[in-house]
Scaffold this motif. Structure first.
Motif, PDB file in Angstrom:
ATOM      1  N   PHE A 146      40.808   2.339 -77.010  1.00 33.93           N
ATOM      2  CA  PHE A 146      39.885   1.829 -78.014  1.00 33.93           C
ATOM      3  C   PHE A 146      40.666   1.217 -79.168  1.00 33.93           C
ATOM      4  N   ASP A 147      40.213   0.058 -79.605  1.00 37.16           N
ATOM      5  CA  ASP A 147      40.820  -0.605 -80.751  1.00 37.16           C
ATOM      6  C   ASP A 147      39.726  -1.329 -81.521  1.00 37.16           C
ATOM      7  N   ARG A 151      40.010  -2.041 -74.922  1.00 39.45           N
ATOM      8  CA  ARG A 151      41.019  -3.071 -74.633  1.00 39.45           C
ATOM      9  C   ARG A 151      41.865  -2.639 -73.439  1.00 39.45           C
ATOM     10  N   GLU A 152      42.460  -3.623 -72.796  1.00 36.57           N
ATOM     11  CA  GLU A 152      43.293  -3.359 -71.624  1.00 36.57           C
ATOM     12  C   GLU A 152      44.598  -4.130 -71.730  1.00 36.57           C
ATOM     13  N   ASP A 153      45.689  -3.445 -71.427  1.00 34.87           N
ATOM     14  CA  ASP A 153      47.002  -4.091 -71.343  1.00 34.87           C
ATOM     15  C   ASP A 153      47.619  -3.745 -69.998  1.00 34.87           C
ATOM     16  N   LYS A 197      46.975   5.699 -80.711  1.00 40.32           N
ATOM     17  CA  LYS A 197      46.196   6.813 -81.243  1.00 40.32           C
ATOM     18  C   LYS A 197      44.849   6.871 -80.526  1.00 40.32           C
ATOM     19  N   GLY A 198      44.320   8.074 -80.384  1.00 44.83           N
ATOM     20  CA  GLY A 198      43.025   8.227 -79.724  1.00 44.83           C
ATOM     21  C   GLY A 198      43.162   8.322 -78.218  1.00 44.83           C
TER      22      GLY A 198
END
Length: 279
Positions: free
Chosen positions: A231-232, A237-239, A255-256
Protein backbone atom coordinates in the motif's frame (compact mmCIF):
# COMPACT_ATOMS: atom_id res chain seq x y z
CA UNK A 1 0.53 -25.22 -39.59
CA UNK A 2 -1.66 -22.12 -39.17
CA UNK A 3 -0.44 -18.73 -40.34
CA UNK A 4 -2.47 -15.55 -39.92
CA UNK A 5 -1.38 -12.48 -41.87
CA UNK A 6 -2.87 -9.03 -41.20
CA UNK A 7 -6.22 -10.57 -40.29
CA UNK A 8 -8.81 -7.80 -39.91
CA UNK A 9 -12.51 -7.66 -39.14
CA UNK A 10 -14.54 -4.46 -39.26
CA UNK A 11 -18.19 -3.87 -38.42
CA UNK A 12 -18.83 -0.48 -39.96
CA UNK A 13 -16.55 1.97 -38.17
CA UNK A 14 -15.73 -0.58 -35.43
CA UNK A 15 -12.54 -2.61 -35.86
CA UNK A 16 -12.98 -5.85 -33.90
CA UNK A 17 -9.68 -7.41 -35.04
CA UNK A 18 -6.89 -5.18 -36.30
CA UNK A 19 -4.17 -6.64 -38.56
CA UNK A 20 -3.55 -9.73 -36.44
CA UNK A 21 -0.37 -11.68 -37.23
CA UNK A 22 0.62 -15.00 -35.68
CA UNK A 23 1.79 -18.51 -36.50
CA UNK A 24 0.79 -21.73 -34.75
CA UNK A 25 3.02 -24.74 -35.24
CA UNK A 26 1.81 -28.29 -35.84
CA UNK A 27 1.13 -30.01 -32.52
CA UNK A 28 1.21 -26.75 -30.58
CA UNK A 29 -1.31 -25.81 -27.89
CA UNK A 30 -1.65 -22.06 -28.44
CA UNK A 31 -3.67 -19.69 -26.29
CA UNK A 32 -5.23 -16.31 -27.07
CA UNK A 33 -5.57 -14.57 -23.70
CA UNK A 34 -7.50 -11.36 -23.25
CA UNK A 35 -10.55 -9.74 -21.63
CA UNK A 36 -14.09 -9.97 -22.97
CA UNK A 37 -14.40 -7.93 -26.16
CA UNK A 38 -10.72 -8.24 -27.04
CA UNK A 39 -11.42 -9.95 -30.39
CA UNK A 40 -10.78 -13.57 -29.42
CA UNK A 41 -14.12 -15.02 -30.52
CA UNK A 42 -14.15 -12.96 -33.73
CA UNK A 43 -10.72 -14.35 -34.59
CA UNK A 44 -11.88 -17.93 -34.07
CA UNK A 45 -14.99 -17.34 -36.17
CA UNK A 46 -12.90 -15.97 -39.04
CA UNK A 47 -10.48 -18.92 -38.92
CA UNK A 48 -13.40 -21.34 -39.04
CA UNK A 49 -15.07 -19.24 -41.80
CA UNK A 50 -18.22 -18.76 -39.70
CA UNK A 51 -17.59 -15.02 -40.05
CA UNK A 52 -16.12 -13.51 -43.24
CA UNK A 53 -12.90 -11.55 -42.81
CA UNK A 54 -12.57 -7.95 -43.92
CA UNK A 55 -8.93 -8.31 -44.90
CA UNK A 56 -5.86 -10.50 -44.44
CA UNK A 57 -5.06 -14.17 -45.00
CA UNK A 58 -5.64 -17.39 -43.09
CA UNK A 59 -3.26 -20.12 -44.27
CA UNK A 60 -3.35 -23.78 -43.24
CA UNK A 61 -0.39 -25.85 -44.47
CA UNK A 62 0.34 -23.39 -47.29
CA UNK A 63 -3.31 -23.29 -48.44
CA UNK A 64 -5.37 -20.12 -48.08
CA UNK A 65 -8.57 -20.69 -46.16
CA UNK A 66 -11.78 -20.07 -48.08
CA UNK A 67 -15.32 -20.61 -46.80
CA UNK A 68 -16.19 -22.24 -50.12
CA UNK A 69 -13.51 -24.92 -49.82
CA UNK A 70 -15.28 -27.80 -48.07
CA UNK A 71 -12.16 -29.97 -47.91
CA UNK A 72 -10.30 -27.22 -46.06
CA UNK A 73 -13.12 -26.67 -43.59
CA UNK A 74 -13.15 -30.39 -42.78
CA UNK A 75 -9.64 -29.99 -41.38
CA UNK A 76 -11.00 -27.80 -38.58
CA UNK A 77 -13.01 -28.72 -35.50
CA UNK A 78 -14.64 -25.95 -33.48
CA UNK A 79 -16.06 -25.78 -29.97
CA UNK A 80 -18.02 -22.52 -29.72
CA UNK A 81 -18.46 -20.55 -26.53
CA UNK A 82 -22.22 -21.14 -26.47
CA UNK A 83 -23.76 -24.59 -26.14
CA UNK A 84 -25.18 -25.62 -29.52
CA UNK A 85 -25.83 -29.30 -28.88
CA UNK A 86 -29.18 -30.85 -29.76
CA UNK A 87 -30.64 -31.08 -26.25
CA UNK A 88 -33.53 -33.34 -27.23
CA UNK A 89 -31.16 -35.89 -28.74
CA UNK A 90 -28.91 -38.36 -26.91
CA UNK A 91 -25.15 -38.02 -26.64
CA UNK A 92 -24.76 -40.80 -29.21
CA UNK A 93 -27.23 -39.16 -31.60
CA UNK A 94 -25.43 -35.81 -31.40
CA UNK A 95 -22.16 -37.45 -32.45
CA UNK A 96 -23.92 -39.59 -35.07
CA UNK A 97 -25.47 -36.49 -36.64
CA UNK A 98 -22.09 -34.75 -36.82
CA UNK A 99 -20.52 -37.80 -38.43
CA UNK A 100 -23.28 -37.95 -41.04
CA UNK A 101 -22.88 -34.27 -41.88
CA UNK A 102 -19.18 -34.87 -42.50
CA UNK A 103 -19.85 -37.89 -44.73
CA UNK A 104 -18.38 -40.54 -42.43
CA UNK A 105 -19.31 -44.14 -43.21
CA UNK A 106 -21.57 -45.98 -40.74
CA UNK A 107 -18.86 -48.35 -39.50
CA UNK A 108 -16.34 -45.55 -39.04
CA UNK A 109 -18.95 -43.43 -37.24
CA UNK A 110 -19.78 -46.15 -34.75
CA UNK A 111 -16.16 -46.87 -33.93
CA UNK A 112 -15.33 -43.18 -33.57
CA UNK A 113 -18.34 -42.50 -31.31
CA UNK A 114 -17.37 -45.37 -29.03
CA UNK A 115 -13.79 -44.07 -28.84
CA UNK A 116 -14.85 -40.52 -28.05
CA UNK A 117 -17.48 -41.38 -25.44
CA UNK A 118 -14.88 -43.55 -23.72
CA UNK A 119 -12.35 -40.71 -23.98
CA UNK A 120 -14.65 -38.27 -22.15
CA UNK A 121 -15.92 -41.00 -19.79
CA UNK A 122 -19.55 -40.72 -20.86
CA UNK A 123 -20.05 -44.21 -22.34
CA UNK A 124 -22.59 -45.01 -19.64
CA UNK A 125 -24.63 -41.93 -20.59
CA UNK A 126 -24.54 -42.47 -24.36
CA UNK A 127 -28.29 -43.04 -24.65
CA UNK A 128 -29.34 -40.25 -22.26
CA UNK A 129 -30.81 -36.99 -23.55
CA UNK A 130 -28.30 -34.15 -23.53
CA UNK A 131 -30.74 -31.92 -21.63
CA UNK A 132 -30.14 -34.16 -18.57
CA UNK A 133 -26.37 -33.47 -18.62
CA UNK A 134 -24.48 -31.08 -16.37
CA UNK A 135 -22.67 -28.09 -17.86
CA UNK A 136 -19.32 -29.88 -17.66
CA UNK A 137 -20.67 -32.98 -19.38
CA UNK A 138 -22.12 -30.88 -22.20
CA UNK A 139 -18.76 -29.14 -22.70
CA UNK A 140 -16.99 -32.48 -22.94
CA UNK A 141 -19.54 -33.72 -25.46
CA UNK A 142 -19.04 -30.57 -27.54
CA UNK A 143 -15.30 -31.28 -27.65
CA UNK A 144 -15.97 -34.87 -28.68
CA UNK A 145 -18.29 -33.68 -31.44
CA UNK A 146 -15.58 -31.32 -32.74
CA UNK A 147 -13.13 -34.26 -32.79
CA UNK A 148 -15.58 -36.64 -34.48
CA UNK A 149 -14.29 -36.09 -38.03
CA UNK A 150 -10.63 -36.16 -36.85
CA UNK A 151 -9.63 -32.57 -37.68
CA UNK A 152 -6.05 -31.36 -37.89
CA UNK A 153 -6.82 -28.14 -36.01
CA UNK A 154 -9.12 -27.77 -32.99
CA UNK A 155 -10.52 -24.32 -32.12
CA UNK A 156 -11.69 -23.95 -28.51
CA UNK A 157 -13.52 -20.71 -27.77
CA UNK A 158 -13.65 -20.19 -23.98
CA UNK A 159 -14.32 -23.93 -23.39
CA UNK A 160 -14.60 -23.64 -19.59
CA UNK A 161 -16.61 -20.42 -19.29
CA UNK A 162 -19.52 -20.81 -16.88
CA UNK A 163 -18.16 -24.00 -15.28
CA UNK A 164 -17.46 -24.28 -11.57
CA UNK A 165 -13.89 -24.82 -10.35
CA UNK A 166 -14.18 -28.62 -10.15
CA UNK A 167 -15.69 -28.94 -13.63
CA UNK A 168 -13.08 -26.56 -15.03
CA UNK A 169 -10.21 -28.65 -13.68
CA UNK A 170 -11.83 -31.80 -15.02
CA UNK A 171 -11.95 -30.11 -18.42
CA UNK A 172 -8.27 -29.16 -18.11
CA UNK A 173 -7.37 -32.82 -17.57
CA UNK A 174 -9.26 -33.70 -20.76
CA UNK A 175 -7.51 -30.95 -22.72
CA UNK A 176 -4.13 -32.08 -21.40
CA UNK A 177 -4.80 -35.48 -22.95
CA UNK A 178 -5.40 -33.81 -26.33
CA UNK A 179 -2.19 -31.86 -25.87
CA UNK A 180 -0.24 -35.05 -25.15
CA UNK A 181 -1.67 -36.64 -28.30
CA UNK A 182 -0.11 -33.87 -30.41
CA UNK A 183 -3.28 -32.26 -31.76
CA UNK A 184 -2.88 -28.64 -32.88
CA UNK A 185 -5.12 -26.50 -30.67
CA UNK A 186 -6.04 -22.82 -30.56
CA UNK A 187 -7.64 -21.93 -27.23
CA UNK A 188 -9.22 -18.60 -26.35
CA UNK A 189 -9.61 -17.78 -22.68
CA UNK A 190 -9.72 -15.01 -20.11
CA UNK A 191 -8.68 -17.38 -17.31
CA UNK A 192 -5.04 -16.76 -16.33
CA UNK A 193 -4.43 -20.16 -14.76
CA UNK A 194 -5.97 -21.93 -17.76
CA UNK A 195 -3.50 -20.32 -20.15
CA UNK A 196 -0.54 -20.97 -17.85
CA UNK A 197 -1.55 -24.61 -17.29
CA UNK A 198 -2.34 -25.67 -20.85
CA UNK A 199 -0.56 -23.49 -23.39
CA UNK A 200 2.85 -23.92 -25.01
CA UNK A 201 2.67 -20.30 -26.16
CA UNK A 202 0.28 -17.46 -25.46
CA UNK A 203 -0.74 -14.42 -27.47
CA UNK A 204 -1.97 -11.49 -25.38
CA UNK A 205 -4.77 -9.72 -27.25
CA UNK A 206 -6.47 -6.44 -26.38
CA UNK A 207 -8.68 -4.15 -28.42
CA UNK A 208 -8.38 -6.44 -31.42
CA UNK A 209 -4.57 -6.19 -31.53
CA UNK A 210 -1.87 -8.64 -30.50
CA UNK A 211 0.10 -7.07 -27.65
CA UNK A 212 2.76 -9.73 -27.08
CA UNK A 213 3.38 -13.41 -27.85
CA UNK A 214 5.70 -15.98 -26.27
CA UNK A 215 5.73 -18.91 -23.85
CA UNK A 216 4.11 -18.19 -20.48
CA UNK A 217 7.49 -18.47 -18.80
CA UNK A 218 9.21 -16.00 -21.13
CA UNK A 219 6.33 -13.53 -20.95
CA UNK A 220 6.59 -13.54 -17.16
CA UNK A 221 10.38 -13.16 -17.30
CA UNK A 222 9.91 -9.97 -19.30
CA UNK A 223 8.27 -8.22 -16.34
CA UNK A 224 10.08 -10.07 -13.52
CA UNK A 225 9.54 -13.42 -11.85
CA UNK A 226 8.38 -11.99 -8.51
CA UNK A 227 6.10 -9.13 -7.54
CA UNK A 228 5.88 -7.13 -4.32
CA UNK A 229 2.41 -5.81 -3.51
CA UNK A 230 2.13 -2.98 -0.99
CA UNK A 231 0.00 0.00 0.00
CA UNK A 232 1.21 3.47 -0.88
CA UNK A 233 -0.94 6.57 -0.38
CA UNK A 234 -4.05 4.44 -0.13
CA UNK A 235 -3.41 2.47 -3.33
CA UNK A 236 -2.12 -1.02 -4.00
CA UNK A 237 1.15 -0.82 -5.89
CA UNK A 238 3.25 -3.52 -7.51
CA UNK A 239 6.97 -3.71 -8.24
CA UNK A 240 8.62 -6.54 -10.15
CA UNK A 241 11.92 -8.30 -9.53
CA UNK A 242 13.93 -11.06 -11.17
CA UNK A 243 14.60 -12.97 -7.92
CA UNK A 244 12.78 -13.50 -4.64
CA UNK A 245 15.86 -12.21 -2.82
CA UNK A 246 15.66 -8.87 -4.63
CA UNK A 247 11.94 -8.70 -3.91
CA UNK A 248 12.52 -9.44 -0.21
CA UNK A 249 15.22 -6.77 0.05
CA UNK A 250 12.86 -4.20 -1.45
CA UNK A 251 9.98 -5.29 0.81
CA UNK A 252 12.16 -5.03 3.92
CA UNK A 253 12.39 -1.26 3.49
CA UNK A 254 8.62 -0.81 3.17
CA UNK A 255 6.26 0.10 5.99
CA UNK A 256 2.94 -1.66 6.50
CA UNK A 257 1.66 -4.89 4.97
CA UNK A 258 3.49 -6.29 1.97
CA UNK A 259 3.10 -9.46 -0.08
CA UNK A 260 5.69 -11.24 -2.19
CA UNK A 261 4.35 -13.69 -4.78
CA UNK A 262 5.33 -15.23 -8.13
CA UNK A 263 4.33 -13.15 -11.15
CA UNK A 264 1.63 -14.45 -13.49
CA UNK A 265 0.26 -13.66 -16.94
CA UNK A 266 -2.23 -11.16 -15.54
CA UNK A 267 0.71 -9.14 -14.21
CA UNK A 268 2.22 -9.21 -17.71
CA UNK A 269 -1.06 -8.10 -19.25
CA UNK A 270 -1.51 -5.25 -16.78
CA UNK A 271 2.09 -4.12 -17.27
CA UNK A 272 1.64 -3.98 -21.05
CA UNK A 273 -1.91 -2.64 -21.30
CA UNK A 274 -2.81 -1.09 -17.92
CA UNK A 275 -5.90 -3.32 -17.98
CA UNK A 276 -6.91 -6.56 -16.28
CA UNK A 277 -7.74 -9.73 -18.15
CA UNK A 278 -10.54 -10.63 -15.74
CA UNK A 279 -11.99 -14.04 -14.91
Amino acid sequence: MLIINDLTKKYGSLTAVDKLNMEIKKGEFFGLLGPNGAGKTTTVKMISTLTPKTDGDIIIDNNKMDRNLTAMKKRIGIVPQQNNLENEMTAWENLELHGCLYGMEKGSRRKRIEELLDFIKLSDRSNDLVRTFSGGMKRKLMISRALMHQPDLLLLDEPTVGLDAAARRSMWNLLKKLKNEGLTVLLTTHYIEEAETLCDRVGLINGGSLVEMDTPEKLIEKVGNFVVEYFDNGEIREDFFDTRRDAAMFAADLKGDTKIRPSNLEDVFIKLTNERVGG
